[in-house]
Design a protein around this motif. Structure first.
Motif, PDB file in Angstrom:
ATOM      1  N   SER A   1       4.201  12.968   3.254  1.00 13.82           N
ATOM      2  CA  SER A   1       3.810  12.390   4.309  1.00 13.82           C
ATOM      3  C   SER A   1       3.449  11.545   4.471  1.00 13.82           C
ATOM      4  CB  SER A   1       2.564  12.932   5.526  1.00 13.82           C
ATOM      5  OG  SER A   1       1.252  13.375   4.829  1.00 13.82           O
ATOM      6  N   LEU A   2       4.208  10.908   2.657  1.00 15.07           N
ATOM      7  CA  LEU A   2       3.777   8.883   2.250  1.00 15.07           C
ATOM      8  C   LEU A   2       4.269   8.080   2.653  1.00 15.07           C
ATOM      9  CD1 LEU A   2       2.660  10.386  -1.311  1.00 15.07           C
ATOM     10  CD2 LEU A   2       1.577  10.075   0.466  1.00 15.07           C
ATOM     11  N   PHE A   3       3.856   7.124   3.160  1.00 18.15           N
ATOM     12  CA  PHE A   3       4.992   5.804   3.145  1.00 18.15           C
ATOM     13  C   PHE A   3       4.615   4.926   2.373  1.00 18.15           C
ATOM     14  CE2 PHE A   3       2.292   5.199   6.529  1.00 18.15           C
ATOM     15  CZ  PHE A   3       2.028   3.422   7.029  1.00 18.15           C
TER      16      PHE A   3
ATOM     17  N   ARG B   1       8.456   2.097   4.810  1.00 17.80           N
ATOM     18  CA  ARG B   1       9.410   2.541   4.051  1.00 17.80           C
ATOM     19  C   ARG B   1       8.787   3.837   4.033  1.00 17.80           C
ATOM     20  NH1 ARG B   1      14.846   2.269   3.002  1.00 17.80           N
ATOM     21  NH2 ARG B   1      15.324   4.376   2.197  1.00 17.80           N
ATOM     22  N   PRO B   2       9.112   5.389   4.739  1.00 22.31           N
ATOM     23  CA  PRO B   2       8.551   6.602   3.811  1.00 22.31           C
ATOM     24  C   PRO B   2       9.144   7.258   2.557  1.00 22.31           C
ATOM     25  CG  PRO B   2       9.321   6.746   6.592  1.00 22.31           C
ATOM     26  CD  PRO B   2       9.871   5.362   6.022  1.00 22.31           C
ATOM     27  N   THR B   3       8.467   7.628   1.886  1.00 24.51           N
ATOM     28  CA  THR B   3       9.098   8.399   1.041  1.00 24.51           C
ATOM     29  C   THR B   3      10.394   9.734   1.173  1.00 24.51           C
ATOM     30  OG1 THR B   3       7.185   9.683   0.631  1.00 24.51           O
ATOM     31  CG2 THR B   3       7.291   7.174  -0.951  1.00 24.51           C
ATOM     32  N   SER B   4      10.391  10.067   0.080  1.00 25.78           N
ATOM     33  CA  SER B   4      11.287  11.487   0.162  1.00 25.78           C
ATOM     34  C   SER B   4      10.297  12.444   0.443  1.00 25.78           C
ATOM     35  CB  SER B   4      12.010  10.960  -0.781  1.00 25.78           C
ATOM     36  OG  SER B   4      10.957  11.147  -2.592  1.00 25.78           O
ATOM     37  N   ASN B   5      11.471  13.418   0.857  1.00 24.98           N
ATOM     38  CA  ASN B   5      10.441  14.694   1.123  1.00 24.98           C
ATOM     39  C   ASN B   5       9.359  15.122   0.507  1.00 24.98           C
ATOM     40  OD1 ASN B   5      11.064  14.268   4.168  1.00 24.98           O
ATOM     41  ND2 ASN B   5      12.960  15.569   4.168  1.00 24.98           N
TER      42      ASN B   5
ATOM     43  N   GLY C   1      -4.326   8.865   7.611  1.00 24.43           N
ATOM     44  CA  GLY C   1      -3.931   7.702   7.719  1.00 24.43           C
ATOM     45  C   GLY C   1      -4.974   6.582   6.685  1.00 24.43           C
ATOM     46  N   MET C   2      -5.003   7.456   5.624  1.00 23.99           N
ATOM     47  CA  MET C   2      -6.002   6.818   4.021  1.00 23.99           C
ATOM     48  C   MET C   2      -4.927   5.882   2.776  1.00 23.99           C
ATOM     49  SD  MET C   2      -9.007   7.800   5.267  1.00 23.99           S
ATOM     50  CE  MET C   2      -9.933   7.090   3.706  1.00 23.99           C
ATOM     51  N   SER C   3      -5.331   5.325   2.163  1.00 22.50           N
ATOM     52  CA  SER C   3      -4.611   4.465   1.464  1.00 22.50           C
ATOM     53  C   SER C   3      -4.909   5.490   0.379  1.00 22.50           C
ATOM     54  CB  SER C   3      -5.048   3.481   1.866  1.00 22.50           C
ATOM     55  OG  SER C   3      -4.097   2.638   2.877  1.00 22.50           O
ATOM     56  N   LEU C   4      -3.804   5.873  -0.334  1.00 25.19           N
ATOM     57  CA  LEU C   4      -3.401   6.102  -2.335  1.00 25.19           C
ATOM     58  C   LEU C   4      -3.763   4.984  -2.532  1.00 25.19           C
ATOM     59  CD1 LEU C   4      -2.143   8.440  -0.447  1.00 25.19           C
ATOM     60  CD2 LEU C   4      -1.312   9.645  -2.514  1.00 25.19           C
ATOM     61  N   GLY C   5      -3.662   4.363  -2.682  1.00 31.22           N
ATOM     62  CA  GLY C   5      -3.565   2.809  -3.022  1.00 31.22           C
ATOM     63  C   GLY C   5      -3.366   1.356  -2.029  1.00 31.22           C
TER      64      GLY C   5
ATOM     65  N   ALA D   1       0.706  -1.235  -0.192  1.00 28.75           N
ATOM     66  CA  ALA D   1       0.111   0.089  -0.271  1.00 28.75           C
ATOM     67  C   ALA D   1       1.453   1.044  -0.129  1.00 28.75           C
ATOM     68  CB  ALA D   1      -1.293   0.244   0.905  1.00 28.75           C
ATOM     69  N   LEU D   2       0.866   2.422  -0.174  1.00 26.87           N
ATOM     70  CA  LEU D   2       1.286   3.487  -0.598  1.00 26.87           C
ATOM     71  C   LEU D   2      -0.331   4.143   0.539  1.00 26.87           C
ATOM     72  CD1 LEU D   2       3.378   5.925  -1.243  1.00 26.87           C
ATOM     73  CD2 LEU D   2       1.501   6.627  -2.907  1.00 26.87           C
ATOM     74  N   VAL D   3       0.195   4.894   1.571  1.00 26.25           N
ATOM     75  CA  VAL D   3      -0.877   5.391   2.529  1.00 26.25           C
ATOM     76  C   VAL D   3       0.202   7.072   2.589  1.00 26.25           C
ATOM     77  CG1 VAL D   3      -0.885   4.970   4.483  1.00 26.25           C
ATOM     78  CG2 VAL D   3      -0.307   3.178   3.897  1.00 26.25           C
ATOM     79  N   ASP D   4      -0.518   7.816   3.261  1.00 25.79           N
ATOM     80  CA  ASP D   4      -0.444   9.379   3.689  1.00 25.79           C
ATOM     81  C   ASP D   4      -0.506   9.287   5.186  1.00 25.79           C
ATOM     82  OD1 ASP D   4      -0.909  11.626   4.532  1.00 25.79           O
ATOM     83  OD2 ASP D   4      -2.379  12.066   3.312  1.00 25.79           O
ATOM     84  N   TYR D   5       0.180   9.251   5.278  1.00 25.86           N
ATOM     85  CA  TYR D   5       0.068   9.203   6.971  1.00 25.86           C
ATOM     86  C   TYR D   5      -0.189   9.947   7.592  1.00 25.86           C
ATOM     87  CZ  TYR D   5       5.118  11.743   7.794  1.00 25.86           C
ATOM     88  OH  TYR D   5       5.765  12.416   7.578  1.00 25.86           O
TER      89      TYR D   5
END
Length: 121
Positions: free
Chosen positions: A91-93, A83-87, A27-31, A20-24
């Motif tokens: 706010s995605l992981f 795994r947090p994504t780059s800045n 708390g919602m999934s982008l996919g 999943a790709l998540v906006d922390y």
């Protein structure tokens, strides 16, 4: 790479159960991809959001000028990688659940790092 491609590449990792790709912040999934009866990715995304938030608060409280590269949660039958994504992505992981008996943790961490660094949202 876009979200769909990133999730497909994550699911191509040996032993992958779900990704999943998540906006922390929300708390919602982008996919999401995979999961199913074995793993409810929406529940996992929301729960792992709390893990990421807690670690960020702890780093702040400790006064550490550090960033999280990844977080590993080890279960008896699974590995859960965050795994947090780059800045530049805010706010995605990326979240990946692996079957311990089929997955290679070192390879999975390396692959997830590559996917996170290649992601374009």
């Amino acid at each position: 790479m876009n979200i769909e491609t990133a999730l497909k590449e994550a699911m191509a990792i040996d032993g992958a159960i779900g990704a999943a790709l998540v906006d922390y912040e929300s708390g919602m999934s982008l996919g999401t991809l995979g999961g199913g009866q074995e793993l409810d990715l929406e529940v996992a995304a929301a729960g792992n959001t709390e893990v990421v938030r807690a670690k960020a608060r702890t780093l702040t409280a400790l006064g550490l000028d550090e960033s999280v590269e990844d977080i590993l949660i080890t279960l008896s039958g699974q590995y859960h990688l965050i795994r947090p994504t780059s800045n530049s992505h805010g706010s995605l992981f990326l979240y990946l659940a692996l079957d311990r008996s089929r997955g290679n943790l070192a390879l999975a961490r390396h692959s997830l790092k590559h996917i996170a660094n290649s992601l374009k949202v």
